[in-house]
Design a protein around this motif. Structure first.
Motif, PDB file in Angstrom:
ATOM      1  N   LYS A   1       0.842  -1.208   0.000  1.00  0.00           N
ATOM      2  CA  LYS A   1       0.000   0.000   0.000  1.00  0.00           C
ATOM      3  C   LYS A   1       0.876   1.256   0.000  1.00  0.00           C
ATOM      4  CE  LYS A   1      -4.023  -1.937   2.325  1.00  0.00           C
ATOM      5  NZ  LYS A   1      -4.871  -1.888   3.500  1.00  0.00           N
ATOM      6  N   ASP A   2       1.928   1.246   0.819  1.00  0.00           N
ATOM      7  CA  ASP A   2       2.818   2.409   0.892  1.00  0.00           C
ATOM      8  C   ASP A   2       3.485   2.663  -0.458  1.00  0.00           C
ATOM      9  OD1 ASP A   2       2.146   2.668   3.515  1.00  0.00           O
ATOM     10  OD2 ASP A   2       4.009   1.831   4.312  1.00  0.00           O
ATOM     11  N   ALA A   3       3.886   1.577  -1.129  1.00  0.00           N
ATOM     12  CA  ALA A   3       4.560   1.738  -2.425  1.00  0.00           C
ATOM     13  C   ALA A   3       3.585   2.285  -3.473  1.00  0.00           C
ATOM     14  CB  ALA A   3       5.136   0.399  -2.885  1.00  0.00           C
ATOM     15  N   LEU A   4       2.361   1.781  -3.461  1.00  0.00           N
ATOM     16  CA  LEU A   4       1.359   2.271  -4.425  1.00  0.00           C
ATOM     17  C   LEU A   4       1.073   3.753  -4.167  1.00  0.00           C
ATOM     18  CD1 LEU A   4      -1.183  -0.730  -4.326  1.00  0.00           C
ATOM     19  CD2 LEU A   4       0.495  -0.257  -6.095  1.00  0.00           C
ATOM     20  N   ASN A   5       0.915   4.094  -2.880  1.00  0.00           N
ATOM     21  CA  ASN A   5       0.625   5.495  -2.532  1.00  0.00           C
ATOM     22  C   ASN A   5       1.790   6.409  -2.912  1.00  0.00           C
ATOM     23  OD1 ASN A   5      -1.894   4.881  -1.531  1.00  0.00           O
ATOM     24  ND2 ASN A   5      -1.146   4.541   0.559  1.00  0.00           N
ATOM     25  N   ALA A   6       3.021   5.898  -2.701  1.00  0.00           N
ATOM     26  CA  ALA A   6       4.197   6.723  -3.020  1.00  0.00           C
ATOM     27  C   ALA A   6       4.282   6.964  -4.529  1.00  0.00           C
ATOM     28  CB  ALA A   6       5.468   6.016  -2.529  1.00  0.00           C
ATOM     29  N   TYR A   7       3.932   5.965  -5.315  1.00  0.00           N
ATOM     30  CA  TYR A   7       4.000   6.116  -6.778  1.00  0.00           C
ATOM     31  C   TYR A   7       3.042   7.216  -7.234  1.00  0.00           C
ATOM     32  CZ  TYR A   7       3.734   5.305 -11.753  1.00  0.00           C
ATOM     33  OH  TYR A   7       3.778   5.488 -13.110  1.00  0.00           O
TER      34      TYR A   7
END
Ligand SMILES: C[S@@+](CC[C@H](N)C(=O)[O-])C[C@H]1O[C@@H](n2cnc3c(N)ncnc32)[C@H](O)[C@@H]1O
Length: 398
Positions: free
Chosen positions: A81-87
């Motif tokens: 989730k953090d990686a998707l949000n960061a993208y």
């Protein structure tokens, strides 16, 4: 599965780059190596908390769909989730849909007891007896066992991420220190454990897979591995409500040269799982089949070298590689897909290989003429070793 849909974005992603604590390492684009026309798809390599994994970005109707790549999934799901949000933050996307916001983060599950499969391949060692629970689900039985037997090291195997997160919360709340959890297919996991180390393996209420028997936990290969890791007198304990699964297992377990079985019906255990409660309420029978190991086994070599030693010209390889599966008596290799990193003679080769009943799906990352398996290495099984040697031949430039 966490994902984000967005209809536009203001900036192109540049790699390498960082947004908060998520690093974007490279972007690879689908390469048309089969004759079938296909939609463009991107694999974005991200790193968070020292874990590398891939995000998939593709067109969905008029929008862009961003999700984690299935082959390289990681736990806990919060990382994804953090990686998707960061993208989406990094490219300043206009979000149409997202299910990546955390709802309740009050108790942060401890990561100390959640281990990567690499940990078991490279670092795990203990003088203690090991007990393993396969598919612990709600974790009632595993928590009970660990509390009752503090001197035993428990390993909980589960492939359902919410169950893992739920168990980790309980481990923290109850201050339990002798459970390690791993998100890995139990049919493959046992190969990492040294011979003659395990006291008990619990398999309680496994999915019976009546229509897809190849997905069952119990198979000849699984039983052989269980007997190898079990100490003399150690037990593999099945508990099931499925008469069909019980009959199937009794068949597999009868007349083994290095084990004997005992069978029980409607035996009560000290703790009853969620499934068990449900089946008992419905008046179903509960069957136990316990296999006791009667002999010591040989140690196996975990140190097989899965490197690719030759330099590889990626661009040349992908233009010549065959899409046809290599099928041998005891292993196979199938190149599934290829993704290229723009202008760098580098990219990802997605490949399925190994034994027919337990194939591995992995990416090989080729960067600066060096190839390596992305994330963890294959298991040192004989099928994987043979497939790796063949892959080395296939990835050689003429
Ligand atoms: C029917 S539930 C039983 C859960 C628990 N043992 C109980 O008695 O309540 C089966 C569990 O096994 C897990 N599972 C299924 N296949 C698995 C596999 N190959 N490796 C590890 N866990 C698996 C599922 O995610 C699920 O949580």
């Amino acid at each position: 599965m966490p994902h984000i849909i967005f209809d536009s974005f203001k900036k192109e992603l540049v790699t390498p780059s960082k947004n908060e604590d998520v690093t974007f390492k490279f972007i690879a684009k689908s390469f048309n190596f089969t004759s079938k026309p296909r939609k463009t798809e991107y694999k974005i390599c991200v790193e968070k908390e020292n874990k590398d994994f891939l995000l998939t970005l593709k067109q969905k109707d008029e929008n862009h769909l961003l999700k984690v790549d299935k082959v390289t999934r990681v736990t806990p799901v919060q990382l994804v989730k953090d990686a998707l949000n960061a993208y989406v933050k990094e490219v300043d996307a206009n979000i149409v849909f997202s299910n990546t916001q955390s709802i309740n983060q009050k108790i942060k599950p401890t990561q100390k007891y959640l281990k990567d499969i690499d940990y078991f391949v490279n670092d795990f060692d203990t003088e203690k007896e090991i007990n393993i629970e396969i598919g612990f689900g709600s974790g009632r039985h595993l928590l009970h066992q660990a509390k009752e037997n503090p001197k035993i090291q428990y390993i909980g195997l589960e492939i359902h991420t919410p169950s893992i997160e739920q168990l980790l919360k309980q481990v923290e709340i109850q201050g339990i220190e002798n459970i390690l959890v791993v998100n890995y297919d139990a049919r493959l996991f046992m190969e990492f454990i040294k011979s003659n180390k395990v006291g008990k393996i619990f398999v309680h209420f496994p999915v019976p897979w009546d229509k897809k028997p190849h997905r069952r936990i119990y198979s000849n290969a699984f039983i052989n591995e269980a007997l190898r890791v079990l100490k003399k007198e150690g037990t593999l304990e099945l508990r099931t409500d499925s008469r069909k699964y019980f009959d199937y297992c009794v068949d597999l377990l009868t007349n083994l040269p290095s084990g004997q079985i005992t069978i029980d019906i409607n035996k009560d255990l000290a703790v009853s799982s969620k499934y068990e409660d449900r089946w008992k309420k419905q008046g179903k029978h509960i069957y136990d089949v316990v296999l006791k190991c009667s002999q010591e086994d040989k140690e196996i070599n975990f140190n097989y070298d899965f490197t690719f030693d030759k330099e590889i010209e990626f661009d040349e390889i992908i233009n010549n590689i065959s899409t046809k599966a290599v099928v041998k008596d005891d292993y196979f290799i199938h190149i599934e897909d290829i993704f290229t990193i723009k202008g760098e003679n580098s990219g990802l080769i997605q490949v399925t290989f190994g034994s027919f009943d337990r194939p591995l799906n992995k990416y090989i990352l080729i960067e600066n003429k060096k190839a390596r398996y992305f994330q963890d290495l294959p298991l040192p099984t004989s099928a994987n070793i043979k497939a790796h040697n063949q892959l080395k031949e296939m990835l050689k430039n003429d």
